[in-house]
Design an enzyme around this catalytic site. Structure first.
Site, PDB file in Angstrom:
ATOM      1  N   HIS A   1      24.835   0.207 -82.301  1.00  0.00           N
ATOM      2  CA  HIS A   1      23.905  -0.838 -81.872  1.00  0.00           C
ATOM      3  C   HIS A   1      23.674  -1.852 -82.979  1.00  0.00           C
ATOM      4  CE1 HIS A   1      20.572  -2.383 -79.363  1.00  0.00           C
ATOM      5  NE2 HIS A   1      20.022  -2.675 -80.524  1.00  0.00           N
ATOM      6  N   GLU A   2      23.362  -1.363 -84.188  1.00  0.00           N
ATOM      7  CA  GLU A   2      23.079  -2.299 -85.280  1.00  0.00           C
ATOM      8  C   GLU A   2      24.333  -3.090 -85.664  1.00  0.00           C
ATOM      9  OE1 GLU A   2      20.057  -2.650 -85.533  1.00  0.00           O
ATOM     10  OE2 GLU A   2      19.520  -0.743 -84.611  1.00  0.00           O
TER      11      GLU A   2
ATOM     12  N   TYR B   1      16.457  -4.524 -73.692  1.00  0.00           N
ATOM     13  CA  TYR B   1      17.630  -3.758 -74.090  1.00  0.00           C
ATOM     14  C   TYR B   1      18.423  -3.299 -72.867  1.00  0.00           C
ATOM     15  CZ  TYR B   1      15.425  -3.247 -78.723  1.00  0.00           C
ATOM     16  OH  TYR B   1      14.860  -3.489 -79.953  1.00  0.00           O
TER      17      TYR B   1
ATOM     18  N   ASP C   1       5.504  -8.208 -80.934  1.00  0.00           N
ATOM     19  CA  ASP C   1       5.523  -6.750 -81.052  1.00  0.00           C
ATOM     20  C   ASP C   1       4.756  -6.081 -79.912  1.00  0.00           C
ATOM     21  OD1 ASP C   1       6.989  -6.832 -83.416  1.00  0.00           O
ATOM     22  OD2 ASP C   1       5.194  -6.962 -84.656  1.00  0.00           O
TER      23      ASP C   1
ATOM     24  N   HIS D   1      24.938  -5.988 -83.314  1.00  0.00           N
ATOM     25  CA  HIS D   1      24.107  -7.159 -83.611  1.00  0.00           C
ATOM     26  C   HIS D   1      24.836  -8.161 -84.509  1.00  0.00           C
ATOM     27  CE1 HIS D   1      20.173  -6.926 -81.817  1.00  0.00           C
ATOM     28  NE2 HIS D   1      20.015  -5.662 -82.160  1.00  0.00           N
TER      29      HIS D   1
ATOM     30  N   GLU E   1      19.101  -8.399 -77.521  1.00  0.00           N
ATOM     31  CA  GLU E   1      19.132  -6.949 -77.317  1.00  0.00           C
ATOM     32  C   GLU E   1      19.933  -6.511 -76.101  1.00  0.00           C
ATOM     33  OE1 GLU E   1      18.404  -5.141 -79.604  1.00  0.00           O
ATOM     34  OE2 GLU E   1      16.921  -6.163 -80.839  1.00  0.00           O
TER      35      GLU E   1
ATOM     36  N   GLU F   1      18.998  -4.725 -87.848  1.00  0.00           N
ATOM     37  CA  GLU F   1      20.339  -5.278 -87.999  1.00  0.00           C
ATOM     38  C   GLU F   1      20.463  -6.296 -89.117  1.00  0.00           C
ATOM     39  OE1 GLU F   1      18.171  -7.593 -84.670  1.00  0.00           O
ATOM     40  OE2 GLU F   1      18.325  -5.526 -85.346  1.00  0.00           O
TER      41      GLU F   1
END
Length: 615
Positions: free
Chosen positions: A310-311, A396, A388, A314, A333, A286
């Site tokens: 979705h992006e 999400y 990560d 953001h 998220e 994003e």
């Protein structure tokens, strides 16, 4: 573009850098934010494809919080530091002493810079190394055009430090400008005003006037062309995928307009898309003003454009209102997944939105069973792990279901007003989960008593798994798919009788994902012959089919699976396949394929898959 009064006000708010979250303790940064904050970065970088490095300097404009402090601490990872200069009160530049500490596997190397007086600006001359975790360098042969090299960044979560010495934490925000030099036939773009990149000449200037967390600083360079979709949106892409991308994503302006109406005006001016090579490890990123997008969602039928929603979402949740630490990722998220689905409902209808909810919810329930219980909480405890390594669908989809739960309890009108108020209250700020809990108690729970308790809010946020009364979205369309599947499996119907001609990709995914995991090979072969699933050109459908086939021992997929694994690097579509191959006795085959594919994968994907074969 002329700013409205609201957008202008938000832009001014974006220039405030000192409103750090009082409750944020970010264990993933060395930065001494209590002493000094970078308020503006200026980058001057050469893109060196031959040596796979960015080389130049970054200049920090400093705002001192502690009047006695004389030290600036920055995050770095795999950077070579040449020298540091600082500008004193008289405007003159002086050399500064610095120490680069030993590299930590997660946090990188702490860069400590010492000044003889409080510096107005500090300039660090450096270069990145080829192994920088936040950059990927592709040869011409690894691109669609086959004619030019390609480089792009992926700074989230803590990878900005691998190509910029920076206070790499979402708890702070910074504006930036940049000059980027490339070969003359290569175009550079950034998460900034890209009007200076429209003429391809190798010398590019960028400006980002709104303050953003460092993980949203982004760069890309390659054989990029440009095509507008609307007055506010455009595509940057290699020529081979440009027109197809424009056709796929030309509803983006409608998405912006619908979101403006629901949650307040888009605050970033333009919203453009950069189409990346297939090696990009995520669906999208994003980066403000210029979302980075995987080509795996260019399906030709707009069936996967929820990724664009979705992006775009953001731009409100994540970019405008930001998690203060990576343990609070769900604030980014979960809200974004909720807003994404609302956008899809507004643009493409309620039926499609509910199907997407149901697919995501079903996947989450599987993931919750697979993950360690502590990692199924919304407010994570990373305990020193790389963010990560804890990445999953939990922040999400569990976050989205929490917000759907609240919407159902309070009603959409009340909940929409709450969400819009939340975005307004925290615009261009970062917050922790604890601060969100305080906000929701005051502005939703206490304002509408007797509907949802704070105990329930805390159960959603702090307890593992899903509450017993969590929403479980279902679709009438999926009920019909289930009935047809049941009839075929029982031998009461044929595959040709299933009305697949009218199915959406969501119905296909539900069908494949709900087939028995012990389906015999004759039935697998019949499915493949009837529907050509092994050779599907839809990346999501291919992934679902390959997962089923690997588990069921259907070997006819392997030539196509080889092509799938070596042709794309999106972690969602490859990591679980490698895990399944190893678990189902195909480790040697998978490892051989991985050795071919690995050079084309992003470092983030390499690290994840290396760990699978290290066990």
């Amino acid at each position: 573009m002329k700013l409205s009064a609201l957008t202008f006000g938000l832009a001014l708010a974006g220039l405030s850098h000192t409103a750090l979250s009082a409750q944020a303790v970010d264990e993933h940064t060395y930065a001494n934010l209590n002493d000094v904050i970078s308020t503006h970065l200026h980058l001057d970088l050469d893109v060196d494809f031959a040596d796979k490095q960015l080389e130049g300097f970054v200049e920090h404009t400093l705002e001192w919080q502690n009047k006695q402090a004389r030290t600036l601490v920055l995050d770095t990872r795999d950077l070579e530091i040449d020298k540091v200069m600082y500008q004193g009160s008289n405007g003159k530049w002086h050399p500064a002493s610095f120490t680069l500490a030993k590299r930590d596997d997660v946090k990188g190397a702490k860069l400590t810079i010492r000044f003889k007086q409080q510096a107005k600006k500090a300039r660090i001359y450096y270069n990145s190394l080829p192994q920088a975790s936040g950059l990927q360098w592709l040869t011409p042969e690894q691109t669609a055009s086959k004619s030019h090299p390609f480089m792009y960044s992926q700074s989230q979560a803590i990878h900005a430090r691998s190509w910029i010495p920076v206070q790499d934490t979402p708890a702070m925000r910074v504006t930036y400008s940049a000059r980027v030099n490339t070969p003359k036939d290569v175009r550079a773009v950034m998460s900034a005003d890209n009007s200076g990149a429209l003429i391809k000449d190798g010398d590019y200037w960028f400006d980002m006037p709104q303050a953003i967390p460092p993980y949203l600083i982004a760069i890309g360079a390659g054989n990029l062309e440009y095509k507008e979709m609307s007055h506010q949106t455009a595509i940057f892409a290699e020529p081979q995928i440009l027109d197809a991308s424009v056709a796929e994503f030309n509803d983006t302006q409608a998405m912006i307009d619908k979101t403006n109406a629901m949650y307040g005006e888009y605050a970033w001016g333009r919203y453009d898309l950069l189409m990346l090579p297939p090696s990009f490890p995520f669906g999208g990123m994003e980066n403000p003003r210029l979302s980075f997008i995987t080509p795996t969602v260019v399906a030709g039928d707009k069936s996967l454009v929820n990724l664009i929603a979705h992006e775009l979402a953001h731009s409100w949740s994540g970019n405008l209102v930001t998690n203060a630490t990576w343990e609070d990722l769900w604030l980014n998220e979960g809200f974004t997944s909720y807003v994404e689905n609302r956008i899809m409902e507004e643009v493409f209808g309620r039926e499609r939105a509910v199907m997407e909810q149901a697919l995501d919810s079903a996947r989450l329930r599987t993931v919750v069973e697979e993950l360690p219980a502590p990692d199924t909480r919304l407010n994570l405890r990373l305990n020193g792990r790389d963010p990560d390594d804890a990445f999953s669908t939990v922040p999400y989809t569990k976050g989205q279901l929490f917000l759907i739960y609240l919407e159902e309890k309070f009603g959409r009108n009340v909940f929409d007003a709450f969400v819009k108020g939340y975005f307004d209250a925290y615009a261009f700020k970062s917050l922790t989960t604890a601060e969100f809990v305080q906000y929701i108690e005051k502005h939703l729970i206490n304002k509408h008593p007797g509907i949802v308790s704070m105990d329930k809010v805390n159960e959603w946020i702090h307890q593992p798994g899903l509450p017993a009364d969590a929403p479980n979205p279902t679709s009438d369309a999926f009920d019909k798919v289930d009935a047809a599947t049941k009839a075929w499996l029982a031998g009461n119907s044929t595959l040709s009788a299933i009305p697949t001609a009218s199915w959406t990709v969501h119905e296909w995914l539900h069908f494949i994902n709900n087939l028995p995991r012990d389906l015999d090979k004759d039935k697998m072969a019949a499915l493949d012959q009837a529907f050509g699933l092994t050779n599907s050109t839809n990346a999501e459908l291919a992934f679902a089919w390959f997962m089923l086939a690997v588990g069921n021992g259907y070997d006819a997929i392997y030539p196509a699976l080889d092509k799938h694994l070596t042709g794309i690097g999106r972690r969602k579509l490859i990591v679980r396949l490698y895990k399944s191959l190893v678990a189902n006795g195909k480790r040697d085959w998978a490892y051989e394929v991985y050795q071919k594919a690995r050079p084309g994968y992003h470092p983030l994907a390499q690290g994840t898959i290396d760990a699978i074969f290290a066990k």
